[in-house]
Scaffold this motif. Structure first.
Motif, PDB file in Angstrom:
ATOM      1  N   PHE A 492       0.835  -1.195   0.000  1.00  0.00           N
ATOM      2  CA  PHE A 492       0.000   0.000   0.000  1.00  0.00           C
ATOM      3  C   PHE A 492       0.879   1.257   0.000  1.00  0.00           C
ATOM      4  O   PHE A 492       0.529   2.266  -0.615  1.00  0.00           O
ATOM      5  CB  PHE A 492      -0.932   0.000   1.210  1.00  0.00           C
ATOM      6  N   GLY A 493       2.020   1.174   0.674  1.00  0.00           N
ATOM      7  CA  GLY A 493       2.902   2.328   0.768  1.00  0.00           C
ATOM      8  C   GLY A 493       3.559   2.710  -0.543  1.00  0.00           C
ATOM      9  O   GLY A 493       3.962   3.863  -0.729  1.00  0.00           O
ATOM     10  N   GLY A 495       1.883   2.026  -3.425  1.00  0.00           N
ATOM     11  CA  GLY A 495       0.763   2.138  -4.362  1.00  0.00           C
ATOM     12  C   GLY A 495       0.512   0.904  -5.193  1.00  0.00           C
ATOM     13  O   GLY A 495      -0.153   0.966  -6.229  1.00  0.00           O
ATOM     14  N   THR A 543       5.225   5.641   1.434  1.00  0.00           N
ATOM     15  CA  THR A 543       4.355   6.687   1.956  1.00  0.00           C
ATOM     16  C   THR A 543       3.368   6.037   2.910  1.00  0.00           C
ATOM     17  O   THR A 543       2.863   4.946   2.638  1.00  0.00           O
ATOM     18  CB  THR A 543       3.586   7.371   0.806  1.00  0.00           C
ATOM     19  N   ALA A 545       0.250   4.902   4.138  1.00  0.00           N
ATOM     20  CA  ALA A 545      -1.085   4.724   3.545  1.00  0.00           C
ATOM     21  C   ALA A 545      -2.028   4.040   4.532  1.00  0.00           C
ATOM     22  O   ALA A 545      -2.919   3.290   4.130  1.00  0.00           O
ATOM     23  CB  ALA A 545      -0.980   3.920   2.255  1.00  0.00           C
ATOM     24  N   ALA A 548      -5.970   4.266   3.933  1.00  0.00           N
ATOM     25  CA  ALA A 548      -6.443   3.442   2.810  1.00  0.00           C
ATOM     26  C   ALA A 548      -6.363   1.961   3.152  1.00  0.00           C
ATOM     27  O   ALA A 548      -7.260   1.175   2.797  1.00  0.00           O
ATOM     28  CB  ALA A 548      -5.620   3.735   1.558  1.00  0.00           C
TER      29      ALA A 548
END
Length: 714
Positions: A492-493, A495, A543, A545, A548
């Motif tokens: 997730f970090g 994307g 990043t 996340a 999300a």
């Protein structure tokens, strides 16, 4: 209208075994559905599908030689467009009629009817029913076009073979086709496909057929004729059932509680490899049983399609079952051949096992730094360090929650996390990736690390699939959580999220694994805190996340709960509050279900929804009530009832008795109903309005501690 049963068979070269079952089912269902939609087969016609390694077939009952004529009403155009002021046909109408095969004489018979707001002209006619020849041709073409073919072959077809295609032509299909049978009763239906003309003859077993070709007298004799003359069991289901029966019988003859390993996928694949199964008992040397049985079982199943035999205690024996496609009087050659084939496979497994044990897991840690995990997330060595850091953080959180001794758990989890991935660089896992984790457990015991570490290494991939066991000890639980969180937070970090049916890093499965461990073990961990604890291990590679990822986990949780039988309303009511302790959710769901059964629940849920709507329109309402500003008897009564009920509900909620907490609220139904009947909430006087909003805010907070009750309102 007389009907007969229909039989269609397409004879081909050996079909891909893992796809055969779906191919057979799709071939039959699409063809039969097409016949039904064309009016050639009855809606209640019985459809039987056949699928063997070299044929796809379907038998359909009550099929007509020609579909019944049917009345068709075709909309032409608005009356104002089709007829002029004198009621005569316009050129546009005449052109439309001509396209339907009619002329100006049909104008007088056109029907007028309202179509929306305008009157339109309709042309009614009788359409002659399609013949079986044309309808079956269409159905067969549609069936082949919709087959779930894993990979299409293109091959050349020679005109001399009897097809009507000129010269050499390219034909595309899953495998080269060599024969087509189409029988309506005893009559051949003259259709063709893939350059083949339909007939009444097929080919039986490659080696054991009594005759060649096998002539099918009529549609109903297909299966029996193939069985008796062609030595083929055409039905996939019958062949599968026969294999199951023979496996059980062969195991029973071995005795001592022996039984074949259960594997539905293997059973389907073997069923797709044979036309007439014959189960034989084979064996291998006892020395190979020194190798972990998971290795031997996997090599026999994956490479040879054998069924290993287990004893009554579930331990592997030195015997296995082979499903042969031939049935000679003397089976010794078949048995001996299979035993010779499997021996090198087992020898390889023993060699890998012996070689791997010459190096400790600790000595393999450095090698993980040479294995790329992901171009944005580094090597497996870096990944292992992240799992270690996350495991340490989880152990600390569990210690704070009183679940375990932080120091001891952290030390065990750290050791297991450091070594968990080292079996990826062993020869055994290199040959059989499915054994990762399992082999790590064996090698950990060989290195003298003990069962606790071995179990944690073996179990850190669990749960691997729906219904799989959870890790057996706390260290395994921590490392399994850390491993799955490392994957989820990392992907997730950067994307790298799942899309549609594509999920290459199994993020959905990892999310469900995290959910199961948190819920079933009732771990004292808040979800957001848990997710955030994993982020620092990545440094600046990702990043954050977390929001999300939390949404993703709650979505998977909602789907899982609905699959377990909870209603959408129940799930929505509980998850609307985003409970951080996932272990509480089953208790909340049961409390909501019990509350919904109370006679007062509907009224209270509706009132809760109304209160929520009122508060949404107000600005920052404070949950505070001033008794001196309560002027109406209805609001005084509600306030008094709340002073009695809410402390009880609060105490029960704090004690974790969510069912009793919600049921306490039932006493508020009458005062709430009377309040809304008699009291104007948005009074003109500001202090009265704010006080009443504060009263409703206090009630709303108390009512929605366990779940959002407004979700239960119809």
């Amino acid at each position: 209208m007389t009907t007969k049963n229909l039989l269609v068979e397409l004879f081909v070269e050996e079909l891909p075994p893992k796809a055969l079952k779906k191919l057979g089912e799709a071939f039959a269902s699409v063809l039969a559905d097409s016949l039904k939609s064309q009016g050639l087969a009855a809606t209640d016609a019985v459809v039987t599908h056949f699928a063997s390694p070299r044929r796809l077939g379907v038998h359909v009952t009550t099929v007509a030689a020609q579909a019944a004529d049917k009345a068709v009403s075709a909309k032409l155009m608005p009356v104002t467009v089709g007829l002029n002021a004198q009621g005569e046909a316009t050129p546009a109408l005449l052109k439309k009629l001509a396209s339907l095969g009619a002329d100006a004489s049909a104008v007088a018979g056109l029907k007028r009817a309202m179509d929306g707001k305008a009157e339109a002209l309709f042309f009614e006619s009788m359409v002659t029913g399609i013949t079986l020849r044309d309808g079956l041709q269409k159905a067969l073409e549609e069936s082949l076009a919709k087959l779930p073919i894993p990979k299409v072959m293109t091959y050349q077809l020679d005109a001399s073979s009897g097809c009507e295609l000129p010269g050499w032509s390219s034909v595309s299909f899953v495998r080269p086709a060599h024969g087509l049978v189409a029988l309506h009763g005893a009559d051949v239906v003259p259709i063709q496909i893939l350059g083949l003309k339909a007939g009444n003859a097929t080919t039986g077993h490659r080696f054991e057929s009594k005759v060649s070709p096998v002539v099918i007298a009529d549609a109903d004799s297909y299966a029996n004729t193939l069985r008796e003359q062609g030595a083929v069991i055409a039905s996939f289901a019958e062949r599968r059932a026969d294999i199951v029966r023979q496996l059980a019988a062969a195991a029973a003859k071995v005795g001592n509680g022996a039984h074949a390993i259960e594997d539905e996928a293997l059973l389907d694949e073997v069923t797709a490899l044979v036309e007439r199964p014959n189960v034989l008992v084979c064996s291998f040397e006892y020395q190979f049983l020194e190798v972990p049985q998971e290795c031997l079982i996997l090599t026999m199943k994956a490479n040879q399609k054998y069924f290993p035999l287990l004893d009554a205690a579930g331990r592997l024996t030195n015997q296995f079952l082979v499903v042969s496609n031939i049935s000679p009087e003397d089976t010794s050659a078949v048995i001996g051949g299979n035993e010779r084939v499997v021996r090198p496979r087992l020898a390889d497994a023993k060699f890998f096992f012996d070689q791997d044990r010459k190096k400790t897991l600790e000595s393999r840690v450095e090698g993980l730094g040479k294995v790329v995990y992901h171009n944005k997330l580094g090597t497996q060595g870096e990944r292992s360090e992240r799992v270690r850091a996350i495991a340490t953080a989880i152990a600390a959180l569990l210690g704070q929650g009183g679940y375990a001794n932080t120091g001891a758990l952290s030390a065990q989890a750290d050791t297991a996390a450091r070594l968990a991935k080292t079996d990826l660089v062993t020869d055994m896992v290199g040959e059989f990736p499915e054994l990762q984790g399992i082999m790590g457990g064996y090698y950990a015991r060989h290195d003298g690390l003990g069962d606790d570490i071995a179990f944690a290494i073996e179990d850190h991939y669990k749960p691997r699939f729906a219904g799989d066991d959870l890790p057996r000890n706390d260290a395994g639980l921590v490392v399994a959580l850390a491993d799955k969180l490392e994957t989820l937070v990392g992907m997730f970090g950067i994307g790298n999220l799942p899309t549609g049916d594509k999920d290459p890093f199994a993020l959905r499965r990892h999310a469900l694994g995290v959910i199961r461990m948190l819920v079933e073990k009732d771990l004292p961990l808040d979800l957001l805190t848990l997710l955030q604890s994993a982020v620092p291990a990545f440094g600046d590679r990702i990043t954050d996340a977390t929001p999300a990822l939390a949404d993703f986990i709650y979505d998977r949780l909602a789907g899982s709960l609905r699959e377990q039988g909870y209603s959408a309303q129940e799930v929505d009511a509980v998850l609307a509050l985003r409970p951080q302790r996932l272990g509480d959710i089953p208790k909340r769901l049961l409390a909501v279900r019990a509350f919904a059964e109370l006679p007062e629940s509907a009224a209270l849920a509706a009132a809760n929804k109304r209160i929520g709507n009122i508060l949404k329109k107000a600005d920052d309402v404070d949950a505070h009530v001033s008794p001196v500003l309560l002027v109406e008897s209805a609001e005084k009564n509600l306030f008094d009832a709340m002073k009695t009920v809410l402390p009880v509900a609060q105490a029960r909620w704090e004690a974790g008795d969510y069912t009793a907490s919600l049921q306490s609220l039932a006493e508020l139904r009458t005062p709430v109903d009377v309040f809304f009947e008699d009291v104007m909430v948005n009074a003109e006087q500001l202090d009265l309005r704010l006080n009443r909003l504060g009263l409703l805010k206090s009630l709303h907070v108390a009512m929605n501690r366990v779940a959002d009750l407004s979700k239960l309102a119809s």
